[in-house]
Design a protein around this motif. Structure first.
Motif, PDB file in Angstrom:
ATOM      1  N   LEU A  80       8.787 -11.057   4.199  1.00  0.00           N
ATOM      2  CA  LEU A  80       8.857  -9.799   5.323  1.00  0.00           C
ATOM      3  C   LEU A  80       7.662  -9.858   6.065  1.00  0.00           C
ATOM      4  O   LEU A  80       7.208  -9.393   6.994  1.00  0.00           O
ATOM      5  CB  LEU A  80       8.410  -8.379   3.919  1.00  0.00           C
ATOM      6  CG  LEU A  80      10.522  -8.114   3.896  1.00  0.00           C
ATOM      7  CD1 LEU A  80       9.948  -7.212   3.205  1.00  0.00           C
ATOM      8  CD2 LEU A  80      11.703  -8.129   5.056  1.00  0.00           C
ATOM      9  N   GLN A  81       6.252 -10.531   4.689  1.00  0.00           N
ATOM     10  CA  GLN A  81       5.072 -10.316   5.511  1.00  0.00           C
ATOM     11  C   GLN A  81       4.822 -11.314   7.396  1.00  0.00           C
ATOM     12  O   GLN A  81       4.228 -11.329   8.026  1.00  0.00           O
ATOM     13  CB  GLN A  81       4.248 -10.354   4.957  1.00  0.00           C
ATOM     14  CG  GLN A  81       3.645  -9.526   3.977  1.00  0.00           C
ATOM     15  CD  GLN A  81       2.489  -9.813   3.106  1.00  0.00           C
ATOM     16  OE1 GLN A  81       2.069  -9.101   2.038  1.00  0.00           O
ATOM     17  NE2 GLN A  81       2.461 -11.199   2.856  1.00  0.00           N
ATOM     18  N   ARG A 135       7.723  -1.661   1.225  1.00  0.00           N
ATOM     19  CA  ARG A 135       8.651  -2.641   2.007  1.00  0.00           C
ATOM     20  C   ARG A 135       8.438  -2.792   3.646  1.00  0.00           C
ATOM     21  O   ARG A 135       7.473  -4.262   4.115  1.00  0.00           O
ATOM     22  CB  ARG A 135      10.170  -2.124   2.191  1.00  0.00           C
ATOM     23  CG  ARG A 135      10.724  -1.706   0.938  1.00  0.00           C
ATOM     24  CD  ARG A 135      11.656  -1.494   0.468  1.00  0.00           C
ATOM     25  NE  ARG A 135      12.349  -1.314  -0.409  1.00  0.00           N
ATOM     26  CZ  ARG A 135      12.322  -0.542  -1.215  1.00  0.00           C
ATOM     27  NH1 ARG A 135      10.877   0.067  -1.089  1.00  0.00           N
ATOM     28  NH2 ARG A 135      12.627  -0.907  -2.641  1.00  0.00           N
ATOM     29  N   MET A 136       7.496  -1.864   4.762  1.00  0.00           N
ATOM     30  CA  MET A 136       7.055  -2.257   5.706  1.00  0.00           C
ATOM     31  C   MET A 136       5.169  -3.143   5.835  1.00  0.00           C
ATOM     32  O   MET A 136       5.266  -3.311   5.740  1.00  0.00           O
ATOM     33  CB  MET A 136       6.874  -0.713   6.389  1.00  0.00           C
ATOM     34  CG  MET A 136       7.945  -0.447   7.004  1.00  0.00           C
ATOM     35  SD  MET A 136       9.206  -1.719   8.483  1.00  0.00           S
ATOM     36  CE  MET A 136       7.520  -1.673   9.459  1.00  0.00           C
ATOM     37  N   LEU A 171       7.754 -11.929   8.805  1.00  0.00           N
ATOM     38  CA  LEU A 171       8.075 -11.351  10.181  1.00  0.00           C
ATOM     39  C   LEU A 171       7.185 -10.948  11.280  1.00  0.00           C
ATOM     40  O   LEU A 171       6.295  -9.914  10.901  1.00  0.00           O
ATOM     41  CB  LEU A 171       9.313 -10.827   9.669  1.00  0.00           C
ATOM     42  CG  LEU A 171      10.128 -10.732   9.091  1.00  0.00           C
ATOM     43  CD1 LEU A 171      11.189  -9.698   8.388  1.00  0.00           C
ATOM     44  CD2 LEU A 171      10.852 -11.830   9.715  1.00  0.00           C
ATOM     45  N   GLU A 186      10.507  -6.770  13.663  1.00  0.00           N
ATOM     46  CA  GLU A 186      11.682  -7.707  13.325  1.00  0.00           C
ATOM     47  C   GLU A 186      11.218  -6.925  11.657  1.00  0.00           C
ATOM     48  O   GLU A 186      12.744  -6.702  11.185  1.00  0.00           O
ATOM     49  CB  GLU A 186      11.521  -8.788  13.264  1.00  0.00           C
ATOM     50  CG  GLU A 186      11.665  -9.746  13.678  1.00  0.00           C
ATOM     51  CD  GLU A 186      11.723 -10.976  13.578  1.00  0.00           C
ATOM     52  OE1 GLU A 186      11.925 -11.736  14.658  1.00  0.00           O
ATOM     53  OE2 GLU A 186      10.231 -11.447  13.141  1.00  0.00           O
ATOM     54  N   ARG A 187      10.516  -6.476  11.640  1.00  0.00           N
ATOM     55  CA  ARG A 187      10.122  -5.915   9.099  1.00  0.00           C
ATOM     56  C   ARG A 187      10.897  -4.679   9.568  1.00  0.00           C
ATOM     57  O   ARG A 187      11.276  -3.625   9.267  1.00  0.00           O
ATOM     58  CB  ARG A 187       8.843  -5.754   9.265  1.00  0.00           C
ATOM     59  CG  ARG A 187       8.439  -6.290   7.576  1.00  0.00           C
ATOM     60  CD  ARG A 187       7.013  -5.949   7.666  1.00  0.00           C
ATOM     61  NE  ARG A 187       6.976  -5.791   6.098  1.00  0.00           N
ATOM     62  CZ  ARG A 187       5.628  -6.206   5.299  1.00  0.00           C
ATOM     63  NH1 ARG A 187       5.169  -6.905   5.991  1.00  0.00           N
ATOM     64  NH2 ARG A 187       5.999  -5.884   4.234  1.00  0.00           N
ATOM     65  N   ALA A 221      15.397 -11.285  11.470  1.00  0.00           N
ATOM     66  CA  ALA A 221      14.648 -11.378   9.427  1.00  0.00           C
ATOM     67  C   ALA A 221      15.423 -11.661   9.150  1.00  0.00           C
ATOM     68  O   ALA A 221      15.442 -12.702   8.108  1.00  0.00           O
ATOM     69  CB  ALA A 221      14.405  -9.605  10.401  1.00  0.00           C
TER      70      ALA A 221
END
Length: 292
Positions: free
Chosen positions: A116-117, A24-25, A119, A123-124, A158
């Motif tokens: 997410l990318q 996810r990160m 951010l 924030e992510r 986010a």
């Protein structure tokens, strides 16, 4: 069993969870594996007897490693994350690997990863660790060198970006597959009206062929692109698959993967199509069990 072996067994119990955090990160399966391996190395060098909560300790370590990796991408001037699709998690519809299931828990679709990318790394991290894995802000704050209050604001910003940008897919896979089959039939036959019937008016098509992320919005525009795409790969064989938990296809020509497609179906219509056709990245995906 010696202490090192015991520690290795304990680490393996957390591996799937740690890979889920890292995926996810980072949006990259290979880099997620690297982050998990780095967490193991740090654990092996530490005094494990001083760790009260191994799962929490490992989660924060993986978060810190991923944050460093994201920041290093910018320092090196690497391709911006938002210019590419995240790596898809691909599996057979009838047999999901347990680790893949853990990575894909909570239906983490490509659309969410794309958001997410966009951010900032901080924030992510705050959003992923708090909103997805329930880590308290007082544990997140030291990772991003902020106060807990500031970490909470990072997650809030986010959350605002994510909210509304990722529609929840229809849960029934059989329904998803029927809509996808109707889309493919209409595209293959050049049936523009048929395409419009299965596309949401605000559908988004994202395609990554390795030269930057191409985005097409709106049913009419996507219908035109879909017909063109289908003509270009008319020789391809489509293998049904689950792609990030939703109906998808692995397209091959002469047994070689040429693209992976995923379809998000909501309200009986396609709201998002993601296509990875980057020939440099496709060999890095575990697709053998789908096309063998």
């Amino acid at each position: 069993m010696n202490p090192d072996d015991v520690l290795a067994v304990q680490f393996e119990d957390h591996r799937a969870h740690l890979k889920a955090v890292a995926y996810r990160m980072l949006g990259s399966l290979t880099e997620a594996e690297d982050a998990v391996q780095e967490a193991w190395l740090r654990l092996a060098r530490s005094n494990a007897d001083d760790i009260d909560n191994l799962g929490g300790w490992l989660t924060t370590v993986v978060g810190r490693v991923c944050l460093d990796m994201l920041r290093l991408r910018k320092v090196r001037g690497e391709e911006p994350l938002e210019d590419r699709l995240p790596d898809p998690v691909v599996s057979r519809e009838d047999a999901v690997d347990p680790e893949q299931h853990a990575v894909m828990a909570d239906s983490v679709g490509l659309a969410l990863l794309v958001v997410l990318q966009s951010l900032t790394p901080a924030e992510r991290l705050a959003f992923v660790l708090h909103d997805m894995f329930g880590l308290p802000f007082d544990e997140i704050a030291p990772i991003v060198d902020r106060t807990p209050a500031t970490a909470k604001k990072l997650a809030s910003r986010a959350r605002q970006r994510v909210r509304g940008a990722t529609p929840s897919p229809d849960p029934d896979l059989a329904t998803q597959r029927r809509v996808v089959d109707a889309f493919l039939a209409a595209a293959g036959g050049g049936d523009f009206e048929g395409l419009l019937a299965v596309l949401d008016p605000d559908v988004v098509l994202r395609a990554d062929a390795g030269v930057g992320l191409q985005i097409v919005r709106g049913a009419a525009a996507v219908a035109g692109q879909a017909a063109s795409f289908r003509r270009q790969v008319s020789a391809a064989v489509g293998h049904p698959a689950l792609v990030n938990g939703v109906a998808g296809l692995v397209n091959t020509i002469d047994g070689r993967p040429v693209s992976v497609m995923s379809f998000v179906i909501a309200g009986g219509r396609i709201v998002a199509i993601d296509i990875l056709a980057d020939h440099d990245r496709l060999p890095g995906l575990d697709l053998a069990g789908l096309i063998g």
